[in-house]
Design a protein around this motif. Structure first.
Motif, PDB file in Angstrom:
ATOM      1  N   GLN A  56      -0.985  -3.492   4.177  1.00 26.63           N
ATOM      2  CA  GLN A  56      -1.816  -4.223   3.088  1.00 26.63           C
ATOM      3  C   GLN A  56      -1.535  -4.922   1.816  1.00 26.63           C
ATOM      4  O   GLN A  56      -1.410  -6.231   1.414  1.00 26.63           O
ATOM      5  CB  GLN A  56      -3.373  -3.931   2.609  1.00 26.63           C
ATOM      6  N   SER A  57      -0.273  -4.518   1.552  1.00 30.38           N
ATOM      7  CA  SER A  57       1.150  -4.862   0.029  1.00 30.38           C
ATOM      8  C   SER A  57       1.546  -5.728   0.248  1.00 30.38           C
ATOM      9  O   SER A  57       2.156  -7.101  -0.443  1.00 30.38           O
ATOM     10  CB  SER A  57       0.541  -3.468  -1.219  1.00 30.38           C
ATOM     11  N   GLU A  58       2.512  -5.761   1.352  1.00 28.84           N
ATOM     12  CA  GLU A  58       3.596  -6.821   1.423  1.00 28.84           C
ATOM     13  C   GLU A  58       3.684  -6.939   3.389  1.00 28.84           C
ATOM     14  O   GLU A  58       4.764  -7.202   3.358  1.00 28.84           O
ATOM     15  CB  GLU A  58       4.493  -5.281   1.154  1.00 28.84           C
ATOM     16  N   GLY A  59       3.408  -6.325   4.611  1.00 27.80           N
ATOM     17  CA  GLY A  59       3.002  -6.762   5.681  1.00 27.80           C
ATOM     18  C   GLY A  59       2.828  -8.209   5.586  1.00 27.80           C
ATOM     19  O   GLY A  59       2.793  -9.462   5.232  1.00 27.80           O
ATOM     20  N   ASP A  60       3.371  -8.702   7.351  1.00 20.66           N
ATOM     21  CA  ASP A  60       3.838  -9.666   7.419  1.00 20.66           C
ATOM     22  C   ASP A  60       2.198 -10.397   8.594  1.00 20.66           C
ATOM     23  O   ASP A  60       2.036 -11.245   8.774  1.00 20.66           O
ATOM     24  CB  ASP A  60       4.690  -9.452   8.803  1.00 20.66           C
ATOM     25  N   MET A  61       1.314  -9.062   8.293  1.00 23.98           N
ATOM     26  CA  MET A  61      -0.141  -9.456   9.510  1.00 23.98           C
ATOM     27  C   MET A  61      -0.639  -8.332   8.455  1.00 23.98           C
ATOM     28  O   MET A  61      -0.724  -7.574   7.317  1.00 23.98           O
ATOM     29  CB  MET A  61      -0.267  -8.970  10.121  1.00 23.98           C
ATOM     30  N   PHE A  62      -2.173  -8.717   8.188  1.00 22.57           N
ATOM     31  CA  PHE A  62      -3.435  -7.986   7.099  1.00 22.57           C
ATOM     32  C   PHE A  62      -4.218  -7.428   8.806  1.00 22.57           C
ATOM     33  O   PHE A  62      -5.061  -8.038   8.956  1.00 22.57           O
ATOM     34  CB  PHE A  62      -3.742  -8.573   6.653  1.00 22.57           C
ATOM     35  N   LEU A  63      -3.999  -6.424   8.257  1.00 23.41           N
ATOM     36  CA  LEU A  63      -5.125  -5.214   9.559  1.00 23.41           C
ATOM     37  C   LEU A  63      -6.216  -4.545   8.901  1.00 23.41           C
ATOM     38  O   LEU A  63      -6.306  -4.362   7.237  1.00 23.41           O
ATOM     39  CB  LEU A  63      -4.540  -4.261  10.639  1.00 23.41           C
ATOM     40  N   SER A  64      -7.439  -3.835   8.965  1.00 23.00           N
ATOM     41  CA  SER A  64      -8.151  -3.301   8.425  1.00 23.00           C
ATOM     42  C   SER A  64      -7.948  -1.611   8.990  1.00 23.00           C
ATOM     43  O   SER A  64      -6.730  -1.235   9.614  1.00 23.00           O
ATOM     44  CB  SER A  64      -9.732  -3.768   7.648  1.00 23.00           C
ATOM     45  N   ASN A  65      -8.857  -0.788   8.210  1.00 20.81           N
ATOM     46  CA  ASN A  65      -9.036   0.281   9.317  1.00 20.81           C
ATOM     47  C   ASN A  65     -10.293   1.013   9.571  1.00 20.81           C
ATOM     48  O   ASN A  65     -11.244  -0.002   9.196  1.00 20.81           O
ATOM     49  CB  ASN A  65      -8.952   1.839   8.020  1.00 20.81           C
ATOM     50  N   ALA A  66     -10.352   1.743  10.630  1.00 18.53           N
ATOM     51  CA  ALA A  66     -11.395   2.380  11.340  1.00 18.53           C
ATOM     52  C   ALA A  66     -11.335   4.005  11.615  1.00 18.53           C
ATOM     53  O   ALA A  66      -9.818   4.359  11.888  1.00 18.53           O
ATOM     54  CB  ALA A  66     -11.780   1.080  12.052  1.00 18.53           C
TER      55      ALA A  66
END
Ligand SMILES: *Cc1c(COP(=O)(O)O)cnc(C)c1O
Length: 498
Positions: free
Chosen positions: A444-454
């Protein structure tokens, strides 16, 4: 003003001459068009720290003398384009926030220009009719009766709370005048229900203990036998059940409760059936998943978020109610300072009587415009494609040794990175939970994509929710490599610490 001089025309510092409006407006539109064009090349997140963002904005005091609007807009557009999380990016799959429809952006501008106050018909004649028509279209979109009523609100939380208020009026006699008195009311929902329900129970004075979180099966769907038992127990205990909330697409994993079975229980027990379809309801238009929504058409109320799978820019949610007078029953008060009732017999809607808001903006317009631009077929295709991409991701991670595919329902995929190199003495599950959490933070801070969590069955998962018409297969293909890269590097750091 002196009495003797002829009156000068009033000049307001806030007004803009048509030519100025045109030139400033066109240049803003040009900037936005360039931004949209370059979105795929941008990074999803800013990669800046909180302090850097603060410094970029800088400390400014409110000016005593105003200055030129073209400069202000030009600067703030760049500030936002360069320092925002870009949820219109092809690889944004966090939470449930969609890429915004460009037509919706323009419609919002138009709505602001007309500035209709859609609280009363006489203040917004055409806008009120457009909102009514949009509500009808959405009702038909999700298979609800034609004469259902409803209204636009800010988001899923408000749509759901509004539904709860309609239920409260319909099922609890004299509640508006007398309040709860000695009634101990009960709300039923699955354990996977969104947190709006806690806020609502708190806000309405029911207390959060009035919520019965019914356990779910292994797919996170409500266990209806447990629901029936709990209702019996509560009735025996002197409680007053009044509503069951079924979720059509849970926020964590996209699970759809067995709505038809729940509807049957509601009918037998005389309870209001509310469906929280904030995320999932529009998917009922896709034949392949439509059977999962069986029974949704029987609900007393449904919450839907056009700012999720209908791709409206924020904010746009709506509540639909089966009984066309249910909202008016729950919300109408007519003070003597309003003259909104129209001529006798005229069929007008005054939305201030149908919900909490008094003055209301024209949220419906952006949805009305986009529904027509895309058509039912266009939405069916887009939603189907999102689901296909989610399946593709699920299958892809399922084939790899260093991943575990955990769940995929609608367009939500939960999976995790796994490793055999678990340090001696560490509990494997705890280690994997911590590892995936660390991966997510880094991503989330520097990646090439944005995921969240479950968290699914105690496992901390990475979660991709694809409500994104810009995502393509080539974006999905990048996921395993990027997660493995981060997983490796996070693990190496962790090992150095031990
Ligand atoms: C997103 C969501 C909500 C909350 O909606 P907001 O628009 O964020 O207020 C409620 N329930 C479900 C199932 C959701 O997916």
């Amino acid at each position: 003003m002196s009495k003797n001089k002829p009156a000068e025309p009033r000049i307001s510092p806030i007004d803009m001459k048509p030519d100025e409006f045109r030139s400033v407006g066109y240049s803003l539109i040009n900037q936005i068009a360039d931004f949209l064009d370059t979105v795929p090349q941008k990074t999803v997140t800013t990669r800046k720290s909180v302090q850097e963002i603060k410094n970029t904005l800088g400390v400014k005091s409110l000016p005593e003398e105003g200055f030129e609007i073209s400069k202000i807009l030009n600067q703030v557009a760049n500030l936002l384009f360069e320092n925002s999380l870009i949820n219109g990016h092809p690889r944004f799959w966090g939470y449930i926030t969609s890429s915004p429809a460009p037509a919706g952006m323009l419609a919002d501008l138009l709505a602001a220009a007309v500035n209709a106050n859609v609280g009363a018909y006489s203040l917004s004649p055409m806008a009120t009719e457009i909102e009514r028509q949009t509500i009808q279209w959405i009702a038909s979109f999700v298979g609800f009766p034609d004469d259902a009523s409803g209204l636009f609100v800010s988001g899923g939380n408000m749509a759901n709370i509004t539904g709860l208020l309609a239920a409260r009026k319909a099922k609890l006699a004299n509640i508006r005048e007398q309040g709860l008195k000695d009634r101990k009311v009960i709300i039923y929902c699955s354990a996977a229900t969104h947190t709006w329900i806690n806020k609502a129970a708190d806000l309405l004075g029911f207390g959060t203990n009035s919520v019965r979180w019914i356990e779910t099966d292994s797919d996170q769907r409500m266990n209806v036998a447990r629901l029936e038992e709990q209702i019996k127990t509560d009735r025996l205990g002197g409680y007053t059940p009044f509503i069951v909330v079924a979720t059509a697409g849970t926020v964590g994993t996209g699970a759809i409760d067995p709505i038809k079975k729940i509807a049957l229980v509601c009918e037998q027990e005389n309870l209001w059936l509310h469906v929280d379809g904030a995320y999932g309801a529009p998917a009922v238009i896709v034949p392949e998943v439509a059977p999962l929504f069986d029974g949704m058409e029987l609900a007393d109320s449904i919450a839907i978020d056009p700012h999720k799978w209908l791709y409206s820019p924020l904010e746009a949610a709506c509540l639909l109610v089966r009984n066309p007078s249910a909202l008016k029953d729950a919300f109408s008060f007519n003070p003597d300072y309003y003259n909104f009732s129209g001529s006798p017999g005229s069929d007008i809607t005054n939305y201030h009587e149908e919900g909490f808001q008094n003055s209301r903006g024209f949220r419906a317009l952006k949805v009305w415009v986009t529904l027509q631009q895309v058509g039912k077929r266009g939405y069916r295709t887009m939603i189907q494609e999102d689901i296909e991409l989610a399946k593709m991701l699920f299958e892809q991670v399922g084939r790899l040794n260093d991943f575990e595919a955990i769940s995929r329902q609608l367009s939500i995929v939960a999976f995790r990175y796994i490793t055999r190199d678990i340090p001696a003495g560490k509990d494997p599950e705890e280690y994997l939970n911590a590892l995936n959490k660390a991966i997510l933070n880094r991503l989330q801070s520097e990646g090439d994509m944005f995921l969240s969590n479950a968290v699914v069955k105690g496992k901390y998962c990475l979660r991709a929710c694809i409500v994104n018409f810009r995502t393509d297969r080539k974006d999905i293909v990048r996921v395993p490599e990027e997660i493995a890269r981060i997983g490796n590097s996070v693990q190496q750091i962790a090992e150095r610490l031990w």
